[in-house]
Design a protein around this motif. Structure first.
Motif, PDB file in Angstrom:
ATOM      1  N   LEU A  65       0.840  -1.199   0.000  1.00 37.65           N
ATOM      2  CA  LEU A  65       0.000   0.000   0.000  1.00 37.65           C
ATOM      3  C   LEU A  65       0.873   1.246   0.000  1.00 37.65           C
ATOM      4  CD1 LEU A  65      -2.638   1.512   0.153  1.00 37.65           C
ATOM      5  CD2 LEU A  65      -2.758   0.997   2.612  1.00 37.65           C
ATOM      6  N   PHE A  66       1.942   1.235   0.778  1.00 40.49           N
ATOM      7  CA  PHE A  66       2.889   2.358   0.750  1.00 40.49           C
ATOM      8  C   PHE A  66       3.452   2.556  -0.651  1.00 40.49           C
ATOM      9  CE2 PHE A  66       3.808   1.997   5.499  1.00 40.49           C
ATOM     10  CZ  PHE A  66       3.240   3.214   5.788  1.00 40.49           C
ATOM     11  N   PHE A  67       3.772   1.461  -1.347  1.00 39.30           N
ATOM     12  CA  PHE A  67       4.342   1.571  -2.687  1.00 39.30           C
ATOM     13  C   PHE A  67       3.355   2.230  -3.659  1.00 39.30           C
ATOM     14  CE2 PHE A  67       7.619  -2.137  -2.348  1.00 39.30           C
ATOM     15  CZ  PHE A  67       8.417  -1.323  -1.563  1.00 39.30           C
ATOM     16  N   VAL A  68       2.088   1.845  -3.583  1.00 43.24           N
ATOM     17  CA  VAL A  68       1.083   2.463  -4.453  1.00 43.24           C
ATOM     18  C   VAL A  68       0.978   3.952  -4.160  1.00 43.24           C
ATOM     19  CG1 VAL A  68      -1.386   2.571  -4.984  1.00 43.24           C
ATOM     20  CG2 VAL A  68      -0.243   0.353  -4.829  1.00 43.24           C
ATOM     21  N   LEU A  69       0.947   4.310  -2.880  1.00 45.83           N
ATOM     22  CA  LEU A  69       0.860   5.724  -2.506  1.00 45.83           C
ATOM     23  C   LEU A  69       2.110   6.477  -2.933  1.00 45.83           C
ATOM     24  CD1 LEU A  69      -0.706   5.361   1.060  1.00 45.83           C
ATOM     25  CD2 LEU A  69      -1.852   6.090  -1.032  1.00 45.83           C
ATOM     26  N   SER A  70       3.273   5.851  -2.821  1.00 47.08           N
ATOM     27  CA  SER A  70       4.514   6.486  -3.260  1.00 47.08           C
ATOM     28  C   SER A  70       4.472   6.778  -4.749  1.00 47.08           C
ATOM     29  CB  SER A  70       5.724   5.595  -2.957  1.00 47.08           C
ATOM     30  OG  SER A  70       6.059   5.641  -1.605  1.00 47.08           O
ATOM     31  N   ALA A 247     -14.325  -4.433  -9.269  1.00 48.36           N
ATOM     32  CA  ALA A 247     -13.736  -5.084 -10.437  1.00 48.36           C
ATOM     33  C   ALA A 247     -12.265  -5.389 -10.202  1.00 48.36           C
ATOM     34  CB  ALA A 247     -13.896  -4.188 -11.662  1.00 48.36           C
ATOM     35  N   GLY A 248     -11.561  -4.471  -9.547  1.00 49.12           N
ATOM     36  CA  GLY A 248     -10.154  -4.699  -9.235  1.00 49.12           C
ATOM     37  C   GLY A 248      -9.959  -5.885  -8.309  1.00 49.12           C
ATOM     38  N   CYS A 249     -10.816  -6.003  -7.289  1.00 53.11           N
ATOM     39  CA  CYS A 249     -10.724  -7.137  -6.369  1.00 53.11           C
ATOM     40  C   CYS A 249     -10.994  -8.457  -7.095  1.00 53.11           C
ATOM     41  CB  CYS A 249     -11.709  -6.959  -5.221  1.00 53.11           C
ATOM     42  SG  CYS A 249     -11.255  -5.667  -4.046  1.00 53.11           S
ATOM     43  N   ALA A 250     -11.974  -8.447  -7.982  1.00 51.26           N
ATOM     44  CA  ALA A 250     -12.288  -9.664  -8.734  1.00 51.26           C
ATOM     45  C   ALA A 250     -11.101 -10.082  -9.594  1.00 51.26           C
ATOM     46  CB  ALA A 250     -13.529  -9.434  -9.596  1.00 51.26           C
ATOM     47  N   ALA A 269      -1.217  -4.879  -5.784  1.00 50.69           N
ATOM     48  CA  ALA A 269      -1.120  -3.591  -6.471  1.00 50.69           C
ATOM     49  C   ALA A 269      -2.461  -3.205  -7.088  1.00 50.69           C
ATOM     50  CB  ALA A 269      -0.039  -3.641  -7.548  1.00 50.69           C
ATOM     51  N   ILE A 270      -3.153  -4.170  -7.681  1.00 45.21           N
ATOM     52  CA  ILE A 270      -4.462  -3.898  -8.286  1.00 45.21           C
ATOM     53  C   ILE A 270      -5.478  -3.507  -7.221  1.00 45.21           C
ATOM     54  CG2 ILE A 270      -6.394  -4.940  -9.534  1.00 45.21           C
ATOM     55  CD1 ILE A 270      -4.353  -6.667 -11.022  1.00 45.21           C
ATOM     56  N   ILE A 271      -5.493  -4.240  -6.113  1.00 45.23           N
ATOM     57  CA  ILE A 271      -6.458  -3.953  -5.047  1.00 45.23           C
ATOM     58  C   ILE A 271      -6.231  -2.563  -4.467  1.00 45.23           C
ATOM     59  CG2 ILE A 271      -7.133  -4.581  -2.701  1.00 45.23           C
ATOM     60  CD1 ILE A 271      -6.693  -7.511  -3.496  1.00 45.23           C
ATOM     61  N   PHE A 272      -4.977  -2.241  -4.139  1.00 44.62           N
ATOM     62  CA  PHE A 272      -4.711  -0.967  -3.483  1.00 44.62           C
ATOM     63  C   PHE A 272      -4.837   0.223  -4.428  1.00 44.62           C
ATOM     64  CE2 PHE A 272      -2.070  -3.580  -0.357  1.00 44.62           C
ATOM     65  CZ  PHE A 272      -3.118  -3.634   0.550  1.00 44.62           C
ATOM     66  N   SER A 274      -6.990   0.351  -7.011  1.00 42.56           N
ATOM     67  CA  SER A 274      -8.429   0.559  -7.184  1.00 42.56           C
ATOM     68  C   SER A 274      -9.064   1.103  -5.915  1.00 42.56           C
ATOM     69  CB  SER A 274      -9.102  -0.747  -7.615  1.00 42.56           C
ATOM     70  OG  SER A 274      -8.905  -1.777  -6.660  1.00 42.56           O
ATOM     71  N   LEU A 275      -8.543   0.711  -4.743  1.00 42.34           N
ATOM     72  CA  LEU A 275      -9.051   1.272  -3.488  1.00 42.34           C
ATOM     73  C   LEU A 275      -8.721   2.757  -3.392  1.00 42.34           C
ATOM     74  CD1 LEU A 275     -10.316   1.013  -0.683  1.00 42.34           C
ATOM     75  CD2 LEU A 275      -8.072   0.292   0.177  1.00 42.34           C
ATOM     76  N   THR A 276      -7.507   3.130  -3.761  1.00 43.22           N
ATOM     77  CA  THR A 276      -7.126   4.543  -3.759  1.00 43.22           C
ATOM     78  C   THR A 276      -8.032   5.337  -4.682  1.00 43.22           C
ATOM     79  OG1 THR A 276      -4.815   3.949  -3.320  1.00 43.22           O
ATOM     80  CG2 THR A 276      -5.233   6.160  -4.171  1.00 43.22           C
ATOM     81  N   TYR A 277      -8.283   4.794  -5.867  1.00 42.31           N
ATOM     82  CA  TYR A 277      -9.180   5.454  -6.809  1.00 42.31           C
ATOM     83  C   TYR A 277     -10.576   5.609  -6.207  1.00 42.31           C
ATOM     84  CZ  TYR A 277     -11.966   6.259 -11.017  1.00 42.31           C
ATOM     85  OH  TYR A 277     -12.835   6.780 -11.929  1.00 42.31           O
TER      86      TYR A 277
END
Length: 388
Positions: A65-70, A247-250, A269-272, A274-277
């Motif tokens: 999650l930190f990596f996605v935010l970075s 959709a990302g979780c699926a 990476a996909i989950i986090f 899409s969650l950020t979005y």
């Protein structure tokens, strides 16, 4: 007056979209939860079985999650500068990152080395030069993720610069797709090598095996510049973001079911992402929840907490196990100790932020002002560097 001064001091690091602060607060919480069971000891016994359940068993996902935010927060100013000027200043970008990371990182590395003189008599070159994700030097256990991010801070702007005159902005999505395919292929090979040698599958730390979250975050930041309206709350379509998240979780669980060792980091990476979005585009009353000042505080102090937890939780865990053995029920001692450990890490991070991080951030902002570019509704604060 004291309250105003405190807000002025810590406010410099906030001023982002509040949902991002909430995500970063969640990330540091689950990372610390992952490390607590191995630190809390009842005499010679290991942590209680309760430590085998979430969030104490899945805290490793906080790093992703930190990596996605970075990738998102660091990429936004780069794409905005490229779109406005046709180029980016690599030197200014890298120096600003260095002022954010290096002062406290090297302080923490020195403190760790002094605290463990017998076990770690010298500071290894790999940690001094941010290569601990490939060759661990025996210092701070979490230095591998900081090395991964530091390498990303060098390679990402250089990649953008190298291709800026050859492809349009949207063409970078194709580049990111190719890079992600290369990362997955490299991980597939690494898993095969581990299986052939009868080794035990581990959590990949190397950049070329663990760049998924950074690439996805960088792609989301590019989308926020090319289509800024897509990342703003839209009351006309209130469920848009959560549909993307579903959709990302699926997709993520589908990939994980195919091959968990190869696709686990891609799935995260996909989950986090899409969650950020979803959180950025959510127009509901949840936005008021994200504005809770506690999220802002944990977000701002997350870098310091990430580094000091390895020492604080270990020392406090041993102490707490001794003083509560036979006094408190084991499960109560476990949860109460974790809460106190988080509080100690937070308090220490606040002290080091005031004494070390904040002065260098102020010096950075005086000497290396960010480019004046149009914003998209929120602006990166002084601490827009997610700690990993």
């Amino acid at each position: 007056m004291i309250g105003d001064g405190t807000r002025a001091l810590f406010g410099a690091a906030q001023a982002r979209h509040p949902a991002l602060d909430a995500l970063r607060a969640a990330a540091i919480f689950v990372v610390m939860a992952q490390h607590w069971p191995g630190r809390f000891k009842l005499g010679s016994e290991l942590a209680l079985p309760v430590g085998q359940y979430p969030p104490f068993s899945v805290g490793f996902v906080g790093v992703d999650l930190f990596f996605v935010l970075s990738g998102f927060l660091i990429g936004r100013p780069l794409w905005k500068e490229l779109a406005a000027k046709g180029t980016i200043s690599f030197a200014r970008f890298f120096l600003r990152r260095s002022f954010r990371i290096w002062p406290y990182y090297y302080f923490a590395l020195l403190a760790w080395t002094i605290w463990h003189p017998a076990e770690h008599p010298t500071v290894q070159v790999s940690e001094l030069f941010f290569f601990a994700n490939y060759v661990h030097g025996g210092g701070i256990p979490g230095s591998w993720s900081l090395s991964t991010e530091e390498q990303f801070y060098i390679l990402a702007p250089l990649l953008i610069l190298a291709l800026r005159r050859r492809i349009p902005l949207w063409g970078y999505f194709v580049v990111f797709g190719a890079l992600e395919a290369a990362v997955v292929a490299a991980r597939y090979h690494a898993v095969g090598v581990i299986a052939a040698s009868a080794g035990r599958f581990g959590y990949f730390e190397q950049l070329h095996l663990h760049a998924d979250g950074l690439l996805f975050g960088l792609g989301l930041s590019l989308l926020s510049v090319l289509r800024p309206a897509w990342l703003r709350p839209d009351r006309g379509r209130p469920r848009r973001g959560w549909a993307v998240f579903a959709a990302g979780c699926a997709a993520a669980f589908g990939l994980y079911a195919i091959n968990r060792e190869v696709y686990n980091l891609l799935s995260l990476a996909i989950i986090f992402t899409s969650l950020t979005y979803a959180l950025l585009t959510d127009p509901s009353r949840l936005q008021k929840l994200w504005r809770w000042r506690g999220f802002q505080t944990f977000s701002m102090l997350s870098f310091g907490m990430y580094l000091n937890q390895f020492l604080v939780l270990a020392e406090f865990g041993r102490f707490w196990g001794r003083v509560t053995r036979g006094v408190l029920p084991p499960n109560l001692a476990f949860f109460l100790g974790f809460a106190l450990g988080v509080a100690l890490c937070c308090a220490l991070a606040a002290i080091t932020y005031v004494l070390i991080e904040h002065p260098f951030l102020m010096l950075r902002d005086r000497r290396l002002k960010p480019p004046q570019l149009a914003d998209l509704g929120w602006k990166p604060g002084a601490a827009d560097q997610p700690a990993s």
